[in-house]
Design a protein around this motif. Sequence first.
Motif, PDB file in Angstrom:
ATOM      1  N   UNK A  74       0.813  -1.217   0.000  1.00 57.30           N
ATOM      2  CA  UNK A  74       0.000   0.000   0.000  1.00 57.30           C
ATOM      3  C   UNK A  74       0.845   1.266   0.000  1.00 57.30           C
ATOM      4  N   UNK A  75       1.997   1.218   0.646  1.00 55.39           N
ATOM      5  CA  UNK A  75       2.852   2.399   0.715  1.00 55.39           C
ATOM      6  C   UNK A  75       4.302   1.982   0.895  1.00 55.39           C
ATOM      7  N   UNK A  76       5.206   2.866   0.479  1.00 57.28           N
ATOM      8  CA  UNK A  76       6.642   2.609   0.596  1.00 57.28           C
ATOM      9  C   UNK A  76       7.343   3.888   1.047  1.00 57.28           C
ATOM     10  N   UNK A  77       8.199   3.740   2.031  1.00 53.64           N
ATOM     11  CA  UNK A  77       9.093   4.824   2.438  1.00 53.64           C
ATOM     12  C   UNK A  77      10.399   4.687   1.677  1.00 53.64           C
ATOM     13  N   UNK A  78      10.891   5.790   1.141  1.00 52.22           N
ATOM     14  CA  UNK A  78      12.189   5.788   0.451  1.00 52.22           C
ATOM     15  C   UNK A  78      12.857   7.136   0.715  1.00 52.22           C
ATOM     16  N   UNK A  79      14.134   7.104   1.071  1.00 48.29           N
ATOM     17  CA  UNK A  79      14.839   8.336   1.448  1.00 48.29           C
ATOM     18  C   UNK A  79      15.832   8.788   0.383  1.00 48.29           C
TER      19      UNK A  79
ATOM     20  N   UNK B 169      13.127  12.907   2.772  1.00 43.00           N
ATOM     21  CA  UNK B 169      12.537  11.579   2.827  1.00 43.00           C
ATOM     22  C   UNK B 169      11.362  11.526   1.865  1.00 43.00           C
ATOM     23  N   UNK B 170      10.896  10.349   1.568  1.00 38.56           N
ATOM     24  CA  UNK B 170       9.759  10.230   0.657  1.00 38.56           C
ATOM     25  C   UNK B 170       8.766   9.196   1.136  1.00 38.56           C
ATOM     26  N   UNK B 171       7.487   9.502   0.975  1.00 43.82           N
ATOM     27  CA  UNK B 171       6.419   8.528   1.248  1.00 43.82           C
ATOM     28  C   UNK B 171       5.569   8.419  -0.005  1.00 43.82           C
TER      29      UNK B 171
END
Length: 385
Positions: free
Chosen positions: A226-231, A243-245
Amino acid sequence: MQDYPIDKDIILNELEELHKLDHNYADGRILGSMCTEAHPFAKEVFCKFLDTNLGDPGLFKGTKQIEEKVIKSIGKLLSLDNAYGNIVTGGTEANLMAIRAARNHARKYKGITDGEIIIPDSAHFSFKKAADMLNLKIVEAEIDENYKIDVESLKEAISDKTVAIVAIAGTTELGLIDPIEEISKIALENNIYFHVDAAFGGFSIPFLQKIGYDLPVFDFSLDGVCSITVDPHKMGLAPIPAGGIIFRKEEYLEVMAVDSPYLTVKTQSTIVGTRLGASSAATYAIMKYFGKEGYCKLAQNQMENTHFLSENLKELGYEIVCEPELNIVAFNHPEMDTNELASKLEDFGWKVSVAKCPIAIRIVLMNHIKKNHLEELLKDLKDLY
């Protein structure tokens, strides 16, 4: 604050003296950080956008378009054509947004008011912050012999109060990738929100896969994600904070939205109100500057250094915790206590960190660590053996 103005040269001299107390990435002595020195071009762009505020996007329409472009670009990198999300301060804020979205979604559509989140013991401490702030209970899934989520333990942890499952693509301590494809199926079968924390791995796994590394699938090509965190401020070489969501559906942002009547938009979904547009602009610029080809070369170089360190440590007689999947090497001395070894390395001027699960010296092979730095480190480790 003093009563009178002070000459800027005096101020700059004071700041310079204090800045000397900081460690410098370029020295190659910072071995335990997941952040690194931002690329000069990204810094240049960052400074141009210092006065922009994405919290009031109607006043900064161009910068808002830049954020939308960079979210779309990162989404495509993660196998999602229509991505939604934001550039935020880092992985902690991104993870907090993901868990808030999951909680609100479960509250609205399932009526869950006393929710639980399932995380592995290897999860970043930001999830403890999220649970505390969002009044959620943490249920920890066990780690298997390979230091990844034990899938059977995860299944047993699911209850009618579970609002989210979390897995990691690039664990903080060992850089490992959980069995995300299998967990995605479990999340789908149980209709549970599934978040992947790829703060560390998100800007390296896709490029390593592209150049032939056999790494597990972790992205939106899996229907349950459903979602991914990526920096971007890690391997992406964007300046901190970046950071990125990324969300699969816009509704995950909508369930977090609150009215913002005195701004140029009617609602706001992010945690903070005032948001620096410079992070989005710098991330957009550095992604365009490197392209996939450039990031592939960076990722390849980091992995070459990783294997160089790992193989040489073995030759010296040190014990490697696990074969590296990403650019982290964890190791121990066969006889010396880990904390004692860390202290001795500190005496040599190396800034190391000690992993807790398992206890080990942890080296993160970021862009600022070059082969000559590793040769110096190995020389010191040889003297300590």
